[in-house]
Scaffold this motif. Sequence first.
Motif, PDB file in Angstrom:
ATOM      1  N   CYS A 115       0.818  -1.231   0.000  1.00  0.00           N
ATOM      2  CA  CYS A 115       0.000   0.000   0.000  1.00  0.00           C
ATOM      3  C   CYS A 115       0.844   1.270   0.000  1.00  0.00           C
ATOM      4  O   CYS A 115       0.425   2.310   0.504  1.00  0.00           O
ATOM      5  CB  CYS A 115      -0.970   0.007   1.182  1.00  0.00           C
ATOM      6  SG  CYS A 115      -2.111  -1.378   1.163  1.00  0.00           S
TER       7      CYS A 115
ATOM      8  N   MET B 126      -0.322   4.883  -1.867  1.00  0.00           N
ATOM      9  CA  MET B 126      -1.704   4.620  -2.305  1.00  0.00           C
ATOM     10  C   MET B 126      -2.537   5.901  -2.169  1.00  0.00           C
ATOM     11  O   MET B 126      -2.410   6.635  -1.193  1.00  0.00           O
ATOM     12  CB  MET B 126      -2.276   3.511  -1.429  1.00  0.00           C
ATOM     13  CG  MET B 126      -3.566   2.920  -1.919  1.00  0.00           C
ATOM     14  SD  MET B 126      -3.837   1.309  -1.137  1.00  0.00           S
ATOM     15  CE  MET B 126      -5.511   1.500  -0.566  1.00  0.00           C
TER      16      MET B 126
ATOM     17  N   VAL C 132      -7.884  -2.178  -0.004  1.00  0.00           N
ATOM     18  CA  VAL C 132      -7.043  -3.373   0.007  1.00  0.00           C
ATOM     19  C   VAL C 132      -7.338  -4.163   1.276  1.00  0.00           C
ATOM     20  O   VAL C 132      -7.362  -3.606   2.374  1.00  0.00           O
ATOM     21  CB  VAL C 132      -5.543  -2.990  -0.041  1.00  0.00           C
ATOM     22  CG1 VAL C 132      -4.663  -4.219   0.180  1.00  0.00           C
ATOM     23  CG2 VAL C 132      -5.206  -2.336  -1.375  1.00  0.00           C
TER      24      VAL C 132
ATOM     25  N   GLY D  87       2.111   1.033   4.212  1.00  0.00           N
ATOM     26  CA  GLY D  87       1.412   2.316   4.110  1.00  0.00           C
ATOM     27  C   GLY D  87       2.310   3.531   4.023  1.00  0.00           C
ATOM     28  O   GLY D  87       1.864   4.653   4.293  1.00  0.00           O
TER      29      GLY D  87
ATOM     30  N   MET E   1       1.094   6.707   1.970  1.00  0.00           N
ATOM     31  CA  MET E   1      -0.321   6.451   1.634  1.00  0.00           C
ATOM     32  C   MET E   1      -1.169   7.656   2.028  1.00  0.00           C
ATOM     33  O   MET E   1      -1.231   8.023   3.196  1.00  0.00           O
ATOM     34  CB  MET E   1      -0.772   5.197   2.398  1.00  0.00           C
ATOM     35  CG  MET E   1      -2.226   4.819   2.215  1.00  0.00           C
ATOM     36  SD  MET E   1      -2.562   3.281   3.136  1.00  0.00           S
ATOM     37  CE  MET E   1      -4.352   3.212   3.029  1.00  0.00           C
TER      38      MET E   1
ATOM     39  N   SER F  89      -7.266   0.308   4.012  1.00  0.00           N
ATOM     40  CA  SER F  89      -6.819  -1.077   3.983  1.00  0.00           C
ATOM     41  C   SER F  89      -7.275  -1.796   5.247  1.00  0.00           C
ATOM     42  O   SER F  89      -7.298  -1.204   6.340  1.00  0.00           O
ATOM     43  CB  SER F  89      -5.289  -1.110   3.877  1.00  0.00           C
ATOM     44  OG  SER F  89      -4.841  -2.431   3.788  1.00  0.00           O
TER      45      SER F  89
END
Length: 537
Positions: free
Chosen positions: A426, A429, A434, A445, A448, A453
């Motif tokens: 991720c 992102m 997800v 992350g 992100m 997620s």
Amino acid sequence: QGAKPGEGGQLPGHKVTALIGKLRHTVPGVTLISPPPHHDIYSIEDLAQLIYDIKQVNPKARVAVKLVSTVGVGTIAAGVAKAYADKIIISGGDGGTGAAPLTSIKFAGNPWEIGLSEAHNALKANNLRKLVEVQTDGGLKTGLDVVKAALLGAESYAFGTGVLTIVGCKMLRICHVNKCSVGIATQNDKLREEFFKGHVDQVVNFFTLLAEDIRSIMAELGFKTMQEMIGRSDILNVIDNDFASKFDFSNILHQEEGVNTHQQKFNFPFDDNAFEKDVLLEAQTAIKHPEHPIRIKREITNINRSFGALVSGEIAQYYGDEGLKPDTIKIDLEGIAGQAFGAFLIHGVSIYLKGVANDYIGKGMHGGKIIITSKNEGESYSAGGNTCLYGATGGKLYISGSVGERFAVRNSGALAITEGTGDNACEYMTGGVVVILGRTGINFGAGMTGGVSFVYDEDHSFVENVNRELVEAIRIDTDEGDEARHFLKRLLKNYLVETGSKKAEELLDNYRVEVRNFWLIRPKNLTKLPLNLENGD
């Protein structure tokens, strides 16, 4: 947008307007952190794969690769030609945006002449020059610049800063503050409407006079056409003064034996993708008459790369981004899929694979479904490679096994469920959902700024893996997590229907208990969770 600060591209939230948000498939006002490198290019083989992907989704496209003028660019240019690019651009350090820091403008990059000469001669030495067109840019302004570029091997020439000044740019170097006084480098409608005075005729006039300038120099040199002039570095001489005599220009003026221009418009890959062309032939009836869905069956091997891109490109030609209705074309595959399985997939195409796939599954996918199941399912078995869903903007990816590193990197809208991931999941992102039903690697992350997620953390080890700079991990077995719990349950039910996953079945059978082991990872500054995908979240 102007230049972006940070190591490669941080676009501050206040610059992400409604238009920019729409173009980048993200939420307006949210800071975007783009990856400094292309995460699908870590080697020349990766670049060859990306070029192949692009040529499948759009067979009419000519692919250009831009290289900076630097020592050793000749070796890279030879590699790019072998990777089946159609055009190589050598970019010098003298052009560029007025929003970049002054230190970068003054001290970064080399003159285009150095890189152009090296690339041109290296391509000739390796018998590759006939395969690719060579272009240069980086501060070209006059006819003399163009003639020098031609003599050093360039066949086409790009202009930026010079043309901007023709349409009114005053070089104020405030492109990044959205207050350009002549209405060029701004998203402000008032400034654009009231202060931009440029006209296309000015640009036409500039290039007409530039061409006249070039013609007069060519006449002096005795050349009738540009083609005759390309690569003739033997007629360039070093000027006779004390400053020039301090430098050795022999490498730049060196002339390798061989062809000086490209001899073909396209540099065709060795792999003609006959496998998917055969599938496309069968799918044509459903593409032209979508009211008649079709189901196609094939066995696939790992030499069948970029599967789905050719079919998706054909659909896009007819229907644009909208594609077809769900499941118009269902493709059942068995075996081991090659690189970039389902790349650029579009609405209406559903691919079911019994087996496993390599790196870049669902790269750039926009819609449709990719369902990967295997007899060896679950977290302990690898079913997908690295960098899946890179740059995806929509669609579904279900994998009943584990995947490699950088899962859903730069995902901007796809829904994905897998049963375990490697490091850096991720990353960067900006949208989408997800779900990971198993362990993850470290640095989860990082960068992100959008999307959410869900991670199943049975052994309570996940929190240590989260990069907490921009995201937070929260539990969903609370009153506030009611909507998220129901959303997750819906996703798991759909995943079970599509894959028959034993893990999903166990979780759903004991959902009231198991929901306590799930973490919801969300960006800290995300005000509303995108949990109603059917309503446009």
